[in-house]
Design an enzyme around this catalytic site. Structure first.
Site, mmCIF file in Angstrom:
data_model
loop_
_atom_site.group_PDB
_atom_site.id
_atom_site.type_symbol
_atom_site.label_atom_id
_atom_site.label_comp_id
_atom_site.label_asym_id
_atom_site.label_seq_id
_atom_site.Cartn_x
_atom_site.Cartn_y
_atom_site.Cartn_z
ATOM 1 N N LYS A 106 3.537 -5.056 -13.255
ATOM 2 C CA LYS A 106 3.839 -4.282 -12.047
ATOM 3 C C LYS A 106 4.770 -3.156 -12.457
ATOM 4 C CE LYS A 106 2.979 -4.538 -7.557
ATOM 5 N NZ LYS A 106 1.790 -5.115 -6.910
HETATM 6 P P1 NAD Z 1 1.026 1.036 2.076
HETATM 7 O O1 NAD Z 1 2.131 1.881 1.556
HETATM 8 O O2 NAD Z 1 -0.343 1.601 2.148
HETATM 9 O O3 NAD Z 1 1.396 0.474 3.535
HETATM 10 C C1 NAD Z 1 2.581 -0.177 3.842
HETATM 11 C C2 NAD Z 1 2.618 -0.316 5.366
HETATM 12 O O4 NAD Z 1 3.754 -1.097 5.723
HETATM 13 C C3 NAD Z 1 2.757 1.006 6.113
HETATM 14 O O5 NAD Z 1 1.988 0.951 7.301
HETATM 15 C C4 NAD Z 1 4.231 1.047 6.480
HETATM 16 O O6 NAD Z 1 4.485 1.850 7.633
HETATM 17 C C5 NAD Z 1 4.463 -0.416 6.750
HETATM 18 N N1 NAD Z 1 5.869 -0.820 6.677
HETATM 19 C C6 NAD Z 1 6.797 -0.492 5.763
HETATM 20 N N2 NAD Z 1 7.975 -1.057 6.074
HETATM 21 C C7 NAD Z 1 7.760 -1.782 7.193
HETATM 22 C C8 NAD Z 1 8.565 -2.580 8.013
HETATM 23 N N3 NAD Z 1 9.863 -2.763 7.723
HETATM 24 N N4 NAD Z 1 8.007 -3.182 9.093
HETATM 25 C C9 NAD Z 1 6.711 -2.994 9.390
HETATM 26 N N5 NAD Z 1 5.885 -2.247 8.660
HETATM 27 C C10 NAD Z 1 6.410 -1.637 7.588
HETATM 28 O O7 NAD Z 1 1.052 -0.285 1.157
HETATM 29 P P2 NAD Z 1 -0.143 -1.320 0.908
HETATM 30 O O8 NAD Z 1 -0.850 -0.911 -0.321
HETATM 31 O O9 NAD Z 1 -0.879 -1.538 2.159
HETATM 32 O O10 NAD Z 1 0.684 -2.640 0.524
HETATM 33 C C11 NAD Z 1 1.180 -3.546 1.511
HETATM 34 C C12 NAD Z 1 1.490 -4.875 0.848
HETATM 35 O O11 NAD Z 1 0.292 -5.396 0.256
HETATM 36 C C13 NAD Z 1 2.512 -4.843 -0.270
HETATM 37 O O12 NAD Z 1 3.233 -6.045 -0.270
HETATM 38 C C14 NAD Z 1 1.645 -4.768 -1.524
HETATM 39 O O13 NAD Z 1 2.314 -5.232 -2.665
HETATM 40 C C15 NAD Z 1 0.515 -5.669 -1.118
HETATM 41 N N6 NAD Z 1 -0.726 -5.473 -1.857
HETATM 42 C C16 NAD Z 1 -1.329 -4.255 -1.920
HETATM 43 C C17 NAD Z 1 -2.555 -4.128 -2.588
HETATM 44 C C18 NAD Z 1 -3.318 -2.849 -2.622
HETATM 45 O O14 NAD Z 1 -4.446 -2.854 -3.127
HETATM 46 N N7 NAD Z 1 -2.818 -1.741 -2.101
HETATM 47 C C19 NAD Z 1 -3.107 -5.241 -3.236
HETATM 48 C C20 NAD Z 1 -2.464 -6.472 -3.150
HETATM 49 C C21 NAD Z 1 -1.275 -6.574 -2.453
#
Ligand code: NAD
Length: 413
Positions: A106
């Site tokens: 990561k």
């Molecule tokens: P992203 O940046 O696209 O979206 C994050 C979202 O969370 C946004 O809508 C933001 O407004 C919201 N957010 C941030 N702080 C917040 C809060 N305090 N309360 C409520 N909402 C809040 O990120 P993502 O890629 O969707 O990732 C989200 C999670 O999924 C993370 O934990 C990431 O590690 C995990 N993840 C992502 C992927 C991927 O392919 N992108 C894969 C596996 C896991």
């Protein structure tokens, strides 16, 4: 007192519980818990106003016994080495659980992308790639998108990496299609979340048709998870992003909310009631899906949650003490390393396409994703039945077994 979260310790506590259940020997435990390589770089960026800011960037390659290390890159003010280390370790277990030939890594940069211009983000990404690129490699370590990193950020990495090492599209996944990205990658994590939610819900007596679902976070993972769950017949009653939460007991018109958000309008829906993110988590619902950041379900709110099951679309959304409280209360939790593994699964497909310089059709990608997720779920469910353990413990046991086996086969200790 607020709960102090030490992310890596939390992850290792989960590891230890599974290692105990497997009777893993002390040497192997030590080996699997120790990160292979940790790099911190300074990332100096000339800001638009002419000032110089120096950011810190990290990459942790946790374990590569099963293949090149793989994992996302996060841009967020709270990124630090402890968080990156913990997320890297989760990637080791996630890739092993879905049985794709990768290890875990990561990366991240401590920054506030919301307060930066596109030009500043581009300079930040390029400088980070220049300083960290030596640690990447098609058969060494392959980054991908995570919180606040987009296909555009991946495109800058491909371009910057290529200036020194030659054009290498497979150096990152989650790229735009025009640069060798895979159809289906953008949606993959959310698609996988929806599939696993349906499979686990069916087994737990919570069928998706008509189930009331709350999704926290409306970024890449949350928005697609909500959309696919809606398509599978769920009623999405709660949604949120960083600015706040919306409640609609009758169920959101998800495609309309989705389209408005993608068009840049943020999260809005006429007639929905505004509530806080804290309230959202505690609403009465069948399925709660945290899909934003880590550590949002703590020992403080865990006793008050009313969901009948929780699906961890985000990484580590539940602290260890909250996990214990929810287990005690009998609330089933589908763990992150299973629920959100769809992203890295299609990243594997993207990387394989890049290496072969051969593009797949989207239907073929989705079919591969669906098969991989179904197999992983079936294996976890079988372990739950055999050993009478939680879904999380079963998932960690399967993953640790695979990595330990690869380490033993390699020898060289
Ligand atoms: P992203 O940046 O696209 O979206 C994050 C979202 O969370 C946004 O809508 C933001 O407004 C919201 N957010 C941030 N702080 C917040 C809060 N305090 N309360 C409520 N909402 C809040 O990120 P993502 O890629 O969707 O990732 C989200 C999670 O999924 C993370 O934990 C990431 O590690 C995990 N993840 C992502 C992927 C991927 O392919 N992108 C894969 C596996 C896991």
């Amino acid at each position: 007192m607020p709960e102090k979260v030490n992310n890596y310790e939390n992850t290792n506590r989960l590891f230890d519980q599974a290692a105990d259940a497997l009777n893993l020997d002390a040497e192997m435990r030590l080996l699997l818990k120790t990160p292979f390589r940790e790099i911190q770089v300074e990332v100096p960026v000339r800001m638009d106003d002419g000032d110089l800011e120096v950011f810190l960037g990290y990459r942790v390659q946790h374990n590569g016994a099963r293949g090149p290390t793989k994992g996302g890159l996060r841009f967020h003010p709270e990124v630090d080495l402890d968080e990156v280390r913990s997320l890297a370790s989760l990637m080791t277990w996630k890739t092993a659980l879905v049985n794709i030939p990768f290890g875990g890594a990561k990366g991240g940069i401590t920054c506030d992308p919301g307060a930066m211009s596109q030009a500043e983000l581009e300079r930040l990404t390029r400088k980070f790639t220049s300083r960290m690129g030596f640690a990447f490699g098609l058969h060494r370590d392959i980054p991908a998108p995570d919180v606040n990193t987009t296909p555009q950020v991946m495109a800058w990495i491909v371009d910057q990496y290529g200036t020194r090492y030659g054009h290498t599209p497979g150096i990152v996944t989650g790229k735009p299609l025009e640069l060798g990205g895979s159809p289906g990658r953008l949606e993959a994590t959310g698609r996988g979340v929806a599939q696993i939610t349906e499979l686990a819900g069916t087994d737990l007596g919570i069928p998706l048709k008509g189930a009331r679902v709350v999704v926290q976070g409306f970024g890449n993972v949350g928005s697609f998870a909500a959309l696919f769950l809606h398509q599978r017949g769920a009623r999405i009653v709660g949604l949120s992003d960083v600015r706040g939460a919306l409640w609609n007991a009758a169920g959101f018109d998800l495609p309309a909310v989705f389209d408005a958000a993608k068009a840049g309008g943020g999260l809005r829906s006429p007639g929905a009631r505004e509530i806080s993110n804290e309230e959202l988590l505690e609403q009465e619902c069948d399925i709660l899906i945290p899909a934003a950041l880590g550590g949002v379900i703590t020992r403080k709110n865990a006793p008050r949650l009313k969901a009948r099951m929780i699906v961890e679309a985000a990484n580590s959304p539940i602290t260890t003490s909250a996990d214990a409280i929810l287990n005690e209360r009998g609330v089933p939790i589908v763990p992150d390393i299973l629920a959100n593994a769809g992203g890295v699964t299609v990243s594997y497909v993207e990387w394989a396409q890049n290496i072969q310089a051969f593009a797949w059709e989207e239907a073929q990608v989705n079919e591969q994703l669906s098969r991989t997720m179904a197999r992983a779920y079936a294996e976890v469910a079988a372990r739950v039945r055999e050993r009478g353990v939680s879904l999380r413990l079963a998932a960690f046991m399967l993953a640790i077994e695979r990595v330990a086996k690869a380490e033993r086969l390699r020898g060289g200790l």
